[in-house]
Design a protein around this motif. Structure first.
Motif, PDB file in Angstrom:
ATOM      1  N   THR A 474       0.825  -1.203   0.000  1.00  0.00           N
ATOM      2  CA  THR A 474       0.000   0.000   0.000  1.00  0.00           C
ATOM      3  C   THR A 474       0.862   1.257   0.000  1.00  0.00           C
ATOM      4  OG1 THR A 474      -0.155   0.138   2.413  1.00  0.00           O
ATOM      5  CG2 THR A 474      -1.818  -1.194   1.274  1.00  0.00           C
ATOM      6  N   GLU A 475       0.275   2.320  -0.515  1.00  0.00           N
ATOM      7  CA  GLU A 475       0.960   3.602  -0.601  1.00  0.00           C
ATOM      8  C   GLU A 475       1.380   4.103   0.775  1.00  0.00           C
ATOM      9  OE1 GLU A 475      -0.069   8.066  -2.352  1.00  0.00           O
ATOM     10  OE2 GLU A 475      -1.641   6.560  -2.132  1.00  0.00           O
ATOM     11  N   ASP A 502      -0.435  -0.433  -4.133  1.00  0.00           N
ATOM     12  CA  ASP A 502      -1.881  -0.642  -4.023  1.00  0.00           C
ATOM     13  C   ASP A 502      -2.549   0.585  -3.401  1.00  0.00           C
ATOM     14  OD1 ASP A 502      -4.283  -1.926  -4.187  1.00  0.00           O
ATOM     15  OD2 ASP A 502      -3.893  -3.371  -2.590  1.00  0.00           O
ATOM     16  N   ASP A 503      -3.848   0.725  -3.639  1.00  0.00           N
ATOM     17  CA  ASP A 503      -4.655   1.818  -3.062  1.00  0.00           C
ATOM     18  C   ASP A 503      -4.084   3.189  -3.376  1.00  0.00           C
ATOM     19  OD1 ASP A 503      -6.184  -0.180  -1.973  1.00  0.00           O
ATOM     20  OD2 ASP A 503      -5.233  -0.097  -0.002  1.00  0.00           O
ATOM     21  N   PHE A 504      -3.505   3.336  -4.559  1.00  0.00           N
ATOM     22  CA  PHE A 504      -2.869   4.605  -4.880  1.00  0.00           C
ATOM     23  C   PHE A 504      -3.918   5.718  -4.964  1.00  0.00           C
ATOM     24  CE2 PHE A 504      -0.913   7.861  -7.535  1.00  0.00           C
ATOM     25  CZ  PHE A 504       0.314   7.996  -6.906  1.00  0.00           C
ATOM     26  N   GLY A 505      -3.538   6.868  -4.413  1.00  0.00           N
ATOM     27  CA  GLY A 505      -4.430   8.015  -4.412  1.00  0.00           C
ATOM     28  C   GLY A 505      -5.080   8.265  -3.075  1.00  0.00           C
ATOM     29  N   TYR A 513       9.774  10.778  -3.979  1.00  0.00           N
ATOM     30  CA  TYR A 513      10.006   9.398  -3.553  1.00  0.00           C
ATOM     31  C   TYR A 513       9.408   8.413  -4.555  1.00  0.00           C
ATOM     32  CZ  TYR A 513      11.951  10.504   1.022  1.00  0.00           C
ATOM     33  OH  TYR A 513      12.775  10.937   2.036  1.00  0.00           O
ATOM     34  N   LEU A 514       8.261   8.773  -5.122  1.00  0.00           N
ATOM     35  CA  LEU A 514       7.607   7.879  -6.070  1.00  0.00           C
ATOM     36  C   LEU A 514       8.538   7.576  -7.246  1.00  0.00           C
ATOM     37  CD1 LEU A 514       4.940   6.402  -6.560  1.00  0.00           C
ATOM     38  CD2 LEU A 514       4.150   8.394  -7.842  1.00  0.00           C
ATOM     39  N   LEU A 522       1.056   1.142 -10.689  1.00  0.00           N
ATOM     40  CA  LEU A 522       0.205   1.793  -9.701  1.00  0.00           C
ATOM     41  C   LEU A 522      -1.188   1.192  -9.828  1.00  0.00           C
ATOM     42  CD1 LEU A 522       1.117   5.589 -10.072  1.00  0.00           C
ATOM     43  CD2 LEU A 522       2.064   3.910  -8.487  1.00  0.00           C
ATOM     44  N   LYS A 523      -1.831   0.986  -8.667  1.00  0.00           N
ATOM     45  CA  LYS A 523      -3.167   0.399  -8.653  1.00  0.00           C
ATOM     46  C   LYS A 523      -4.143   1.445  -8.113  1.00  0.00           C
ATOM     47  CE  LYS A 523      -5.192  -4.101  -7.692  1.00  0.00           C
ATOM     48  NZ  LYS A 523      -5.010  -5.386  -6.988  1.00  0.00           N
TER      49      LYS A 523
END
Length: 606
Positions: A474-475, A502-505, A513-514, A522-523
């Motif tokens: 997860t993000e 996962d759960d991006f946003g 960092y990304l 990205l999901k």
């Protein structure tokens, strides 16, 4: 031990108390509150002694000229010091002192013996029985005041060491337990209603880990001051003129505190106190240059409604506290039978979950992922299922949080990865071309010191091709310690595994960092698709797709339920989709059949 009448446990003493402050010197407050008990068979002696002490500022007295009532009074009044006439008919000062020292609750109360005897043997016997000091009769007023003052000063120092928490200055756990025992006895005797509030700082552990124990201690001290002020403001719940009915605050240990409401008119009155405690945490803390917003969780048990024994009251408050934390914190919860039943279910479920792996009750299901443009099957996400022999299918929403909280998720996560690797190897051996299989990794599993060694060991044992395996993280998990996590991600990539956020946003990713994370995709969180018609959701989805592609990453949308959602994602260039529009999660046997025939997974639509 006494030859005279039995101890009268219901007798009343001549108790004189005045709660108005005496502003004489720095000790005025202590002189006002120190409870002095005097036992002498001559009432005139008691009057004279009291007169001397009142002139010195003392205001709280327990007097009796009937020595056989002394022990009952000591038990009910809990004096700070006892002054005993040594020679009294029937029940002597020796008898009372011996009885006090035999009781754990009274063994350390200081005793000043009053005696007209100059016999060394008599004094030696008193010292052997535990006398603290002596006063010769007739009593000199100056000597009386000094000896009493010194005795109380020594007691105050020992009390501070024994009864108070050194970090916060509040009562410690043992003192809290003693006060709760005494309160429950008084509540039973006088048919009173009271309450215990078990208070816990939400997410204190994370703050302590992030800032270090020194600043964590500073936060605890600051919290204790807020609680003290709040509890002082709650004195209106006490009966006017009865100091023993004032609320009591203690630090129970760690980030846990206890508030004891000695007497309330009804259970609902506790809500006022609980809400006041919650409100006290609203202003931000300034700790070590950091601005912290903290909250409480509070569990409440009311006596005698929720029990009359100490262990039960404490346990019930802890049960209510646990429920309050499960609601997200920053709230209070009363104990109820329903909560008890939930706790028993929780305990049983925890024990059964520990055995679920050995009993082969856990299963992996696979939810197909399709290529958005062609609707072709190209992968799957593993989803854990628990088929209990008597409960039937246990919801992941019920047992996954339990596994996270108890730490079982580490072992379960390792089992899931091993099972997925074994299944990939089975497909390889059968001549099937395994698609990309995604495995969810929990935050607790990811931070475990044995996480990387476990991944390496499982890959070696199963000999599965890591190119077919993808870890979903997860993000918020990755951003918790971004710099350190980059190193772990790089080592996972070196093993040949693919990585997905996962759960991006829904988190708080820093774009800098990304760019550094060695990830592959990205999901998009399904909440954005569910609210696609809401203001901003479409823009967010479009932005995520554009961002990912600009960074060379693939994009997966989960929770696709309608044709309209699929068409939108297709138009925006989303790479992959999953959801019930295409297929629910299916057992390994059924997914293997899909792979063998490369069938359209939409036949499995629910």
């Amino acid at each position: 031990y006494m030859n005279e009448p039995q101890i009268d446990t219901t007798s009343r003493a001549l108790v004189r108390s005045d709660r108005n402050p005496v502003e004489r010197d720095d000790d005025a407050e202590y002189l006002r509150t120190a409870k002095v008990m005097m036992v002498d068979d001559e009432p005139i002696t008691l009057d004279v002694l009291q007169g001397f002490l009142e002139e010195a500022g003392y205001r709280n007295f327990v007097l009796t000229s009937e020595p056989y009532k002394a022990m009952a009074l000591i038990a009910s009044e809990r004096p700070d010091v006892v002054m005993l006439d040594l020679m009294m008919p029937g029940v002597s000062g020796f008898d009372i002192m011996q009885a006090m020292r035999a009781e754990a609750d009274f063994a350390h109360i200081p005793i000043i013996m009053l005696t007209s005897s100059t016999d060394a043997e008599t004094k030696l016997k008193a010292l052997e029985l535990g006398a603290t000091d002596f006063l010769a009769k007739p009593v000199d007023s100056s000597e009386l005041i000094l000896r009493l003052r010194n005795t109380l000063a020594a007691k105050a120092y020992l009390d501070r060491l024994t009864n108070y928490d050194r970090l916060t200055g509040l009562y410690n756990r043992q003192t809290f337990i003693d006060r709760l025992d005494h309160t429950l006895q008084q509540a039973s005797r006088h048919s009173r209603t009271g309450a215990l509030l078990h208070v816990n700082i939400d997410r204190f552990k994370k703050v302590n880990e992030a800032l270090g124990p020194a600043l964590g201690d500073e936060l605890l001290r600051a919290t204790a001051k807020r609680l003290e002020q709040c509890v002082r403001n709650t004195d209106t719940l006490a009966r006017i003129g009865e100091e023993d009915s004032a609320p009591s605050l203690s630090r129970l240990g760690g980030d846990e505190f206890g508030v004891l409401l000695v007497e309330i008119d009804k259970a609902e009155s506790t809500i006022v106190v609980a809400q006041r405690l919650l409100d006290s945490m609203a202003p931000p803390y300034s700790i070590g240059g950091h601005e912290l917003f903290m909250t409480f969780s509070i569990g409440i048990s009311v006596f005698p409604t929720d029990g009359t024994e100490r262990e039960l009251i404490v346990k019930n408050a802890a049960t209510a506290l646990q429920f309050a934390k499960q609601q997200g914190g920053n709230t209070y919860s009363f104990y109820s039978v329903d909560l008890k039943n939930r706790s028993l279910l929780y305990i049983n479920l925890h024990s059964e979950l520990r055995r679920a792996i050995d009993r082969q009750e856990l299963q992996l299901h696979y939810q197909p992922k399709i290529e958005t443009r062609t609707r072709r099957l190209i992968g799957a996400e593993t989803l854990l299922r628990w088929q209990h022999p008597s409960r039937g299918s246990v919801s992941p929403g019920e047992f996954i949080p339990l596994a996270e909280e108890t730490g079982l998720i580490v072992d379960i996560g390792a089992w899931v990865f091993a099972e997925a690797c074994g299944q990939v190897k089975t497909w390889e051996t059968a001549g099937l071309d395994p698609p990309k299989i995604a495995i969810n990794i929990s935050g607790r599993q990811f931070m475990d010191k044995d996480f990387l060694p476990s991944i390496r060991e499982i890959l070696a044992d199963t000999n599965a091709d890591p190119r077919h395996l993808q870890l979903e993280l997860t993000e918020s998990m990755l951003m918790g310690n971004a710099r350190g996590n980059i190193l772990i991600l790089r080592q996972l990539k070196e093993l040949g595994l693919k990585l997905s956020v996962d759960d991006f946003g829904t988190g708080y990713s820093s774009l800098s960092y990304l760019r550094q994370f060695p990830i592959d995709e990205l999901k998009i969180d399904q909440s954005f698709l569910a609210d696609l018609n809401a203001d901003g959701s479409i823009s967010i989805v479009v932005a995520i797709i554009a961002l990912a592609h600009s960074l060379g990453l693939r994009v997966v949308a989960e929770g696709v339920e309608t044709e309209a959602q699929w068409q939108f994602l297709r138009e925006q260039g989303c790479d992959e989709c999953q959801g019930h529009l295409f297929s629910k999660a299916v057992p390994a046997v059924e997914f293997t059949s899909m792979l063998a025939h490369r069938t359209n997974p939409e036949s499995n639509r629910r």
